[in-house]
Write a protein that holds these residues in place. Sequence first.
Motif, short mmCIF file in Angstrom:
data_model
loop_
_atom_site.label_atom_id
_atom_site.label_comp_id
_atom_site.label_asym_id
_atom_site.label_seq_id
_atom_site.Cartn_x
_atom_site.Cartn_y
_atom_site.Cartn_z
N GLN A 112 16.10 -8.80 -31.05
CA GLN A 112 16.37 -8.29 -32.15
C GLN A 112 15.82 -6.91 -31.17
OE1 GLN A 112 13.88 -8.49 -35.74
NE2 GLN A 112 13.73 -6.12 -36.32
N PRO A 113 16.52 -5.82 -31.39
CA PRO A 113 16.23 -4.49 -30.25
C PRO A 113 14.67 -4.00 -31.07
CG PRO A 113 19.16 -5.21 -30.31
CD PRO A 113 17.67 -6.19 -31.80
N ALA A 114 14.46 -3.38 -30.08
CA ALA A 114 13.80 -2.59 -30.14
C ALA A 114 13.56 -1.02 -30.82
CB ALA A 114 12.64 -1.62 -29.38
N VAL A 147 9.31 -13.75 -27.03
CA VAL A 147 8.68 -12.71 -26.18
C VAL A 147 8.87 -11.63 -26.65
CG1 VAL A 147 8.85 -12.35 -23.32
CG2 VAL A 147 8.71 -14.65 -23.90
N ASP A 148 8.33 -10.50 -25.73
CA ASP A 148 8.07 -9.05 -26.63
C ASP A 148 8.36 -8.38 -25.32
OD1 ASP A 148 7.78 -9.48 -29.31
OD2 ASP A 148 6.25 -8.99 -28.80
N SER A 149 9.68 -7.37 -24.85
CA SER A 149 10.05 -6.54 -23.76
C SER A 149 10.11 -5.28 -24.80
CB SER A 149 11.52 -6.66 -23.06
OG SER A 149 11.95 -6.67 -23.80
N GLN A 150 10.46 -3.67 -23.32
CA GLN A 150 10.80 -2.48 -23.98
C GLN A 150 11.55 -2.63 -25.12
OE1 GLN A 150 10.22 -0.46 -19.76
NE2 GLN A 150 8.78 -1.18 -19.43
N ASP A 151 12.37 -3.64 -24.50
CA ASP A 151 13.90 -3.41 -25.34
C ASP A 151 14.45 -3.70 -26.39
OD1 ASP A 151 14.57 -0.85 -23.29
OD2 ASP A 151 15.10 -3.37 -21.45
N ALA A 152 13.28 -5.22 -26.17
CA ALA A 152 13.52 -5.95 -27.20
C ALA A 152 12.30 -7.40 -27.57
CB ALA A 152 15.49 -6.76 -27.32
N THR A 153 12.97 -8.21 -29.12
CA THR A 153 12.47 -8.66 -28.69
C THR A 153 13.18 -10.57 -28.98
OG1 THR A 153 10.48 -8.23 -30.23
CG2 THR A 153 9.95 -10.34 -30.86
N PRO A 180 14.28 -12.53 -21.48
CA PRO A 180 13.71 -10.99 -20.26
C PRO A 180 12.33 -10.73 -20.13
CG PRO A 180 16.16 -10.24 -21.32
CD PRO A 180 15.16 -11.11 -22.10
N GLY A 181 11.70 -10.56 -20.70
CA GLY A 181 9.88 -9.77 -21.16
C GLY A 181 9.55 -10.41 -20.50
N ILE A 182 9.53 -11.72 -20.18
CA ILE A 182 8.70 -12.32 -19.73
C ILE A 182 8.49 -12.17 -18.41
CG2 ILE A 182 10.49 -14.31 -18.76
CD1 ILE A 182 8.79 -16.26 -20.53
N ARG A 183 9.26 -11.70 -17.54
CA ARG A 183 8.61 -11.31 -16.30
C ARG A 183 8.52 -10.09 -16.06
NH1 ARG A 183 15.12 -12.19 -13.81
NH2 ARG A 183 15.66 -10.81 -15.43
N GLN A 184 8.55 -9.22 -17.38
CA GLN A 184 7.07 -8.11 -17.53
C GLN A 184 5.39 -8.24 -18.03
OE1 GLN A 184 9.09 -5.48 -20.21
NE2 GLN A 184 11.61 -5.81 -19.79
N ILE A 185 5.41 -9.70 -18.74
CA ILE A 185 4.57 -9.19 -18.64
C ILE A 185 2.79 -9.50 -17.39
CG2 ILE A 185 1.93 -11.06 -19.57
CD1 ILE A 185 4.98 -12.83 -20.78
N SER A 186 2.21 -8.34 -17.15
CA SER A 186 1.36 -8.32 -16.27
C SER A 186 0.61 -9.07 -16.14
CB SER A 186 0.99 -7.24 -16.31
OG SER A 186 0.46 -6.91 -16.98
N ASP A 187 -0.20 -9.64 -17.05
CA ASP A 187 -1.41 -10.41 -16.47
C ASP A 187 -0.99 -12.70 -16.13
OD1 ASP A 187 -3.07 -13.34 -18.14
OD2 ASP A 187 -4.21 -11.28 -17.19
N PRO A 188 -1.23 -12.46 -15.34
CA PRO A 188 -0.53 -13.69 -15.08
C PRO A 188 -0.53 -15.23 -16.47
CG PRO A 188 -1.52 -13.32 -13.28
CD PRO A 188 -2.23 -12.55 -14.12
N ASP A 189 -2.04 -15.08 -16.02
CA ASP A 189 -2.38 -16.16 -17.47
C ASP A 189 -1.83 -16.46 -18.45
OD1 ASP A 189 -4.42 -17.29 -15.54
OD2 ASP A 189 -6.81 -16.26 -16.47
N GLN A 190 -1.35 -14.73 -19.01
CA GLN A 190 0.11 -14.51 -20.01
C GLN A 190 0.96 -14.91 -20.03
OE1 GLN A 190 -1.26 -13.63 -23.34
NE2 GLN A 190 -3.18 -13.92 -23.17
#
Length: 272
Positions: free
Chosen positions: A242-244, A106-112, A71-81
């Motif tokens: 793994q949740p944050a 992928v890391d997100s606000q909630d988990a890795t 899920p965190g992959i869509r939270q990455i703001s930089d297009p190249d990253q």
Amino acid sequence: MQRKAYVPGVAALLAALLAGCTGGSGDGGPTDDANPGDAGTASPAAEPGRYRTLPEPCDAPGQSTLDELLPGIRQISDPDQREKAYEGEATLTYDTDRKVGCRWKVDSQDATDHLLIDFERVVSYDNAVSDDTQAEQLFAEKEAAAHLPEPTATESAVSGSTPAGGASDAPSDSPSPSGSSSPSASASAAPTELRPRVLEDLGDEAFLDDELSSSGSTAKQRTVTVAFRTSNVIVTIEYAEQPAAIGVVPDSQEMQDRAQKLASQLADSLSD
């Protein structure tokens, strides 16, 4: 007179040569065809496996599948990253004709979230053993190493598998009071339909493992493994989260459904 003496000599020489080529030894010893009865009795070589090549693992899951698993992959703001995150990272291998893999983190606000896809093409070097038989043996060893719990009476009577994407009202398993992270402890705490188990209708044979780690004061990590064999190819999926936040436990049903859905897609792609 010389001509008459020469002809018989040549005839005698030819007769001797012919006798040496066609005759056997006078004492019954071996000849050039020492074992005529063995002709055509060699055992035929075992059948080769269905697959001679492997797919590109980093291209195996589609973008929508990665969006669901990571899920965190869509939270990455930089297009190249973000693009780099979708591409994944190929695992180290010394023979891409036999074994390939790809991993994502992928890391997100909630988990890795972690995802690993591994393809192994099994080849038997024994003419008496087929590639499929060799793969079947290796898969049996892999399943034994997972230490799946014994199926319950209900699981023995039916398939014991949870269809990918299926729903269940049973809650996810929680850590044991002692904090044990052993597979048996996690399995015994899980609802029957979520226990590690053999899966039906996935490849030629398959199983699912679900383990919740005990990390002391840190957040718990759940790892769901789905492995299946199709002919002489063994596919392994490892999906971990793994949740944050400490005290949050990754949902077993949700992770199992996602992993099984991906496994079904990979099995279908191999059948094409």
